[in-house]
Design a protein around this motif. Sequence first.
Motif, PDB file in Angstrom:
ATOM      1  N   VAL A 142       0.807  -1.185   0.126  1.00  0.00           N
ATOM      2  CA  VAL A 142      -0.009  -0.069   0.040  1.00  0.00           C
ATOM      3  C   VAL A 142       0.891   1.296   0.208  1.00  0.00           C
ATOM      4  CG1 VAL A 142      -1.819   1.095   1.321  1.00  0.00           C
ATOM      5  CG2 VAL A 142      -1.862  -1.264   1.293  1.00  0.00           C
ATOM      6  N   CYS A 143       0.634   2.117  -1.036  1.00  0.00           N
ATOM      7  CA  CYS A 143       1.511   3.289  -0.883  1.00  0.00           C
ATOM      8  C   CYS A 143       0.602   4.476  -1.699  1.00  0.00           C
ATOM      9  CB  CYS A 143       2.749   3.157  -1.663  1.00  0.00           C
ATOM     10  SG  CYS A 143       3.854   4.658  -1.471  1.00  0.00           S
ATOM     11  N   ALA A 144       1.154   5.740  -2.014  1.00  0.00           N
ATOM     12  CA  ALA A 144       0.279   6.799  -2.476  1.00  0.00           C
ATOM     13  C   ALA A 144       0.119   6.359  -4.015  1.00  0.00           C
ATOM     14  CB  ALA A 144       1.279   8.053  -2.365  1.00  0.00           C
ATOM     15  N   ASN A 145       1.276   5.979  -4.537  1.00  0.00           N
ATOM     16  CA  ASN A 145       1.232   5.358  -5.926  1.00  0.00           C
ATOM     17  C   ASN A 145       2.198   4.169  -6.079  1.00  0.00           C
ATOM     18  OD1 ASN A 145       0.348   8.091  -7.298  1.00  0.00           O
ATOM     19  ND2 ASN A 145       1.900   8.523  -6.134  1.00  0.00           N
ATOM     20  N   ALA A 187      -2.688   1.613  -4.767  1.00  0.00           N
ATOM     21  CA  ALA A 187      -2.352   2.979  -4.878  1.00  0.00           C
ATOM     22  C   ALA A 187      -3.632   3.717  -4.113  1.00  0.00           C
ATOM     23  CB  ALA A 187      -1.950   3.458  -6.156  1.00  0.00           C
ATOM     24  N   VAL A 188      -3.346   4.412  -3.020  1.00  0.00           N
ATOM     25  CA  VAL A 188      -4.242   5.079  -1.896  1.00  0.00           C
ATOM     26  C   VAL A 188      -4.292   6.499  -2.077  1.00  0.00           C
ATOM     27  CG1 VAL A 188      -4.364   2.782  -0.987  1.00  0.00           C
ATOM     28  CG2 VAL A 188      -2.975   4.666  -0.005  1.00  0.00           C
ATOM     29  N   ALA A 204      -1.007  16.822  -8.480  1.00  0.00           N
ATOM     30  CA  ALA A 204      -2.045  16.802  -7.723  1.00  0.00           C
ATOM     31  C   ALA A 204      -3.369  18.142  -7.846  1.00  0.00           C
ATOM     32  CB  ALA A 204      -1.589  17.046  -6.145  1.00  0.00           C
ATOM     33  N   ARG A 205      -4.378  17.588  -7.989  1.00  0.00           N
ATOM     34  CA  ARG A 205      -5.615  18.384  -8.056  1.00  0.00           C
ATOM     35  C   ARG A 205      -5.531  19.415  -7.033  1.00  0.00           C
ATOM     36  NH1 ARG A 205      -7.755  13.561  -9.702  1.00  0.00           N
ATOM     37  NH2 ARG A 205      -8.957  13.619  -7.556  1.00  0.00           N
ATOM     38  N   ALA A 206      -6.069  20.620  -7.121  1.00  0.00           N
ATOM     39  CA  ALA A 206      -6.214  21.623  -6.107  1.00  0.00           C
ATOM     40  C   ALA A 206      -6.908  20.941  -4.746  1.00  0.00           C
ATOM     41  CB  ALA A 206      -7.055  22.960  -6.771  1.00  0.00           C
ATOM     42  N   GLY A 207      -6.441  21.413  -3.838  1.00  0.00           N
ATOM     43  CA  GLY A 207      -7.193  20.848  -2.493  1.00  0.00           C
ATOM     44  C   GLY A 207      -6.894  19.400  -2.086  1.00  0.00           C
ATOM     45  N   THR A 208      -5.863  18.710  -3.122  1.00  0.00           N
ATOM     46  CA  THR A 208      -5.633  17.138  -2.712  1.00  0.00           C
ATOM     47  C   THR A 208      -4.133  17.242  -2.637  1.00  0.00           C
ATOM     48  OG1 THR A 208      -5.154  16.667  -4.910  1.00  0.00           O
ATOM     49  CG2 THR A 208      -7.503  16.714  -4.178  1.00  0.00           C
ATOM     50  N   PRO A 209      -3.757  15.908  -1.708  1.00  0.00           N
ATOM     51  CA  PRO A 209      -2.419  15.778  -1.425  1.00  0.00           C
ATOM     52  C   PRO A 209      -1.631  15.057  -2.758  1.00  0.00           C
ATOM     53  CG  PRO A 209      -3.789  14.075  -0.357  1.00  0.00           C
ATOM     54  CD  PRO A 209      -4.525  15.242  -1.120  1.00  0.00           C
ATOM     55  N   GLY A 210      -2.400  14.657  -3.698  1.00  0.00           N
ATOM     56  CA  GLY A 210      -1.808  13.942  -4.771  1.00  0.00           C
ATOM     57  C   GLY A 210      -1.820  12.389  -4.715  1.00  0.00           C
ATOM     58  N   GLY A 211      -1.423  11.848  -5.707  1.00  0.00           N
ATOM     59  CA  GLY A 211      -1.075  10.538  -5.805  1.00  0.00           C
ATOM     60  C   GLY A 211      -2.364   9.532  -6.099  1.00  0.00           C
ATOM     61  N   LEU A 241       6.388  -6.619 -19.625  1.00  0.00           N
ATOM     62  CA  LEU A 241       5.783  -7.778 -18.810  1.00  0.00           C
ATOM     63  C   LEU A 241       5.633  -8.864 -19.752  1.00  0.00           C
ATOM     64  CD1 LEU A 241       2.785  -5.825 -17.339  1.00  0.00           C
ATOM     65  CD2 LEU A 241       5.067  -5.920 -16.260  1.00  0.00           C
ATOM     66  N   ALA A 242       6.262 -10.024 -19.127  1.00  0.00           N
ATOM     67  CA  ALA A 242       6.101 -11.447 -19.862  1.00  0.00           C
ATOM     68  C   ALA A 242       5.925 -12.560 -18.918  1.00  0.00           C
ATOM     69  CB  ALA A 242       7.232 -11.786 -20.683  1.00  0.00           C
ATOM     70  N   GLY A 243       4.915 -13.539 -19.393  1.00  0.00           N
ATOM     71  CA  GLY A 243       4.830 -14.585 -18.493  1.00  0.00           C
ATOM     72  C   GLY A 243       4.191 -14.057 -17.056  1.00  0.00           C
ATOM     73  N   THR A 244       3.570 -13.033 -17.192  1.00  0.00           N
ATOM     74  CA  THR A 244       3.196 -12.444 -15.794  1.00  0.00           C
ATOM     75  C   THR A 244       1.771 -12.282 -15.530  1.00  0.00           C
ATOM     76  OG1 THR A 244       5.432 -11.178 -15.317  1.00  0.00           O
ATOM     77  CG2 THR A 244       3.624 -10.413 -14.390  1.00  0.00           C
ATOM     78  N   LEU A 245       1.308 -12.450 -14.219  1.00  0.00           N
ATOM     79  CA  LEU A 245       0.034 -12.293 -13.849  1.00  0.00           C
ATOM     80  C   LEU A 245      -0.019 -10.939 -12.961  1.00  0.00           C
ATOM     81  CD1 LEU A 245      -2.872 -13.272 -13.226  1.00  0.00           C
ATOM     82  CD2 LEU A 245      -2.054 -14.599 -11.458  1.00  0.00           C
ATOM     83  N   VAL A 246      -1.038 -10.388 -13.456  1.00  0.00           N
ATOM     84  CA  VAL A 246      -1.391  -8.866 -12.707  1.00  0.00           C
ATOM     85  C   VAL A 246      -2.717  -8.892 -12.314  1.00  0.00           C
ATOM     86  CG1 VAL A 246      -1.094  -6.339 -12.691  1.00  0.00           C
ATOM     87  CG2 VAL A 246       0.613  -7.778 -13.914  1.00  0.00           C
ATOM     88  N   GLU A 247      -3.188  -9.056 -11.099  1.00  0.00           N
ATOM     89  CA  GLU A 247      -4.739  -8.805 -10.952  1.00  0.00           C
ATOM     90  C   GLU A 247      -4.779  -8.655  -9.744  1.00  0.00           C
ATOM     91  OE1 GLU A 247      -6.213 -12.791 -10.717  1.00  0.00           O
ATOM     92  OE2 GLU A 247      -4.957 -13.665  -9.207  1.00  0.00           O
ATOM     93  N   GLN A 248      -6.311  -7.984  -9.436  1.00  0.00           N
ATOM     94  CA  GLN A 248      -6.696  -7.749  -7.849  1.00  0.00           C
ATOM     95  C   GLN A 248      -5.848  -6.612  -7.416  1.00  0.00           C
ATOM     96  OE1 GLN A 248      -9.557  -8.489  -6.735  1.00  0.00           O
ATOM     97  NE2 GLN A 248     -10.106 -10.456  -7.840  1.00  0.00           N
ATOM     98  N   ASN A 249      -5.476  -5.690  -8.203  1.00  0.00           N
ATOM     99  CA  ASN A 249      -4.642  -4.554  -7.741  1.00  0.00           C
ATOM    100  C   ASN A 249      -5.806  -3.494  -7.792  1.00  0.00           C
ATOM    101  OD1 ASN A 249      -1.818  -5.552  -7.609  1.00  0.00           O
ATOM    102  ND2 ASN A 249      -2.310  -6.269  -9.785  1.00  0.00           N
ATOM    103  N   LYS A 250      -5.775  -2.197  -7.399  1.00  0.00           N
ATOM    104  CA  LYS A 250      -6.586  -1.159  -7.380  1.00  0.00           C
ATOM    105  C   LYS A 250      -5.795   0.236  -7.428  1.00  0.00           C
ATOM    106  CE  LYS A 250      -8.167  -1.535  -2.717  1.00  0.00           C
ATOM    107  NZ  LYS A 250      -9.490  -1.922  -2.068  1.00  0.00           N
ATOM    108  N   ALA A 251      -6.394   1.356  -7.979  1.00  0.00           N
ATOM    109  CA  ALA A 251      -6.049   2.615  -7.890  1.00  0.00           C
ATOM    110  C   ALA A 251      -6.888   3.482  -7.651  1.00  0.00           C
ATOM    111  CB  ALA A 251      -5.065   2.935  -9.138  1.00  0.00           C
ATOM    112  N   ASN A 252      -6.791   4.415  -6.515  1.00  0.00           N
ATOM    113  CA  ASN A 252      -7.791   5.323  -6.333  1.00  0.00           C
ATOM    114  C   ASN A 252      -8.016   6.408  -7.435  1.00  0.00           C
ATOM    115  OD1 ASN A 252      -8.767   4.498  -3.955  1.00  0.00           O
ATOM    116  ND2 ASN A 252      -7.305   6.060  -2.743  1.00  0.00           N
ATOM    117  N   GLU A 253      -6.900   6.384  -8.420  1.00  0.00           N
ATOM    118  CA  GLU A 253      -6.977   7.563  -9.786  1.00  0.00           C
ATOM    119  C   GLU A 253      -6.749   6.845 -10.834  1.00  0.00           C
ATOM    120  OE1 GLU A 253      -7.843  10.661  -9.339  1.00  0.00           O
ATOM    121  OE2 GLU A 253      -7.732  11.065  -7.248  1.00  0.00           O
TER     122      GLU A 253
END
Length: 398
Positions: free
Chosen positions: A272-275, A298-299, A306-313, A330-342
Amino acid sequence: MRRRTAAAALTTVVLALAGCGGSPGKTATTSSSAAQAASGAGSTQSGAPSVPATQNATTSSSAAAAPPANYGNPSGRATVPAEARAVDTSKPTRVVGNGTPGSCTSEAVVSAVAAGGIITFSCGPEPVTITMKATAKVKNVQGAKIVLDGGGKVTLSGEGRRRILYMNTCDQKQGWTTSHCQDQDHPSLTVQNLTFADGNSTGETAEGGGGGAIFVRGGRFKVVNSRFVRNRCDQNGPDLGGAAIRVLSQFHNQPVYVVGSTFGGASGQGGVCANGGALSSIGVSWVVLNSVLSYNSAVGKGANPARAGTPGGGSGGAIYCDGNLFTVRLAGTLVEQNKANEGGGAVFFVSNDRTGTMSIESSTLRKNPSAGFETQGFPGIFFLGARPPSVSSSSLTR
């Protein structure tokens, strides 16, 4: 690094063979469709297993290590080039531990990393967790090669309080060895057959922060057959990231290799991180082979800039890349169930000068929601680069 306005960043979207990063805005559009199939969860790669240690001045001889645990995508079949394979550690420079769990201490790890060379562990026959009481830091003057090989049985834990491993060729406290610290060929750092758990770089401000488990600037870096779980970094900020790994530069823009490795892997185990809930970089190329990136987040809120009034990320649930000319593969790789607020629930890729490219080969990207924006035709991806991402024998779905 020059930043674009959100509006400008939205005018074009392109992917191809490399590079992440940039400025978000609303949903971008591209005209490319994903090819079909390829998936899994485990790892296939070449490389010598960790073997016994020899005696040296500060440690005792070790017993033969068990075969390393397998991480990454077992269904991955991407060819691993020689330079990306595990390093032969059969003749270590130094060994952490003397055969018992109690002998494998934070102090021993910190000392071994500072001394450099090929480092293995002798902590007994069972898996062991070493709780790090301080960040292990590479000394830039300690030779060209530094390897940490856990033999598939060692977990290094940041205890939820600190970063685990740090290398920075531009940090004078660690020894400044050239006048062009941002582009030097050494040290070369490899981590293999290790688990990095509960690293946390929250509050670290040097070089912009990020890198909850590992922070790297300069030299060369690769990851082989390793696992990263529950790592953290600051939860706000437009451009910091990398709950597991943050990389800022590599010699001659050669890529960071990530091979047969897992980032998250199960609910509650992700970073878990900003980005960049797993990986983050500026101006760095990546080759991710036969790996799994899942359940990372990415939370941050407000994107970059950063949009005005936000901390960014809030961009790049698994991977966040920014810069000018760089590539991502990316090769032979599985990327799933990740999420981004933006933007970019799976991957956020912005090449500011539109020279970067990205390729996706024999991989599966699925269920990576982007709460704010993504590139049309590429579910889970926000991309600005030289041309649309190259997608072959892969599946990209919501």
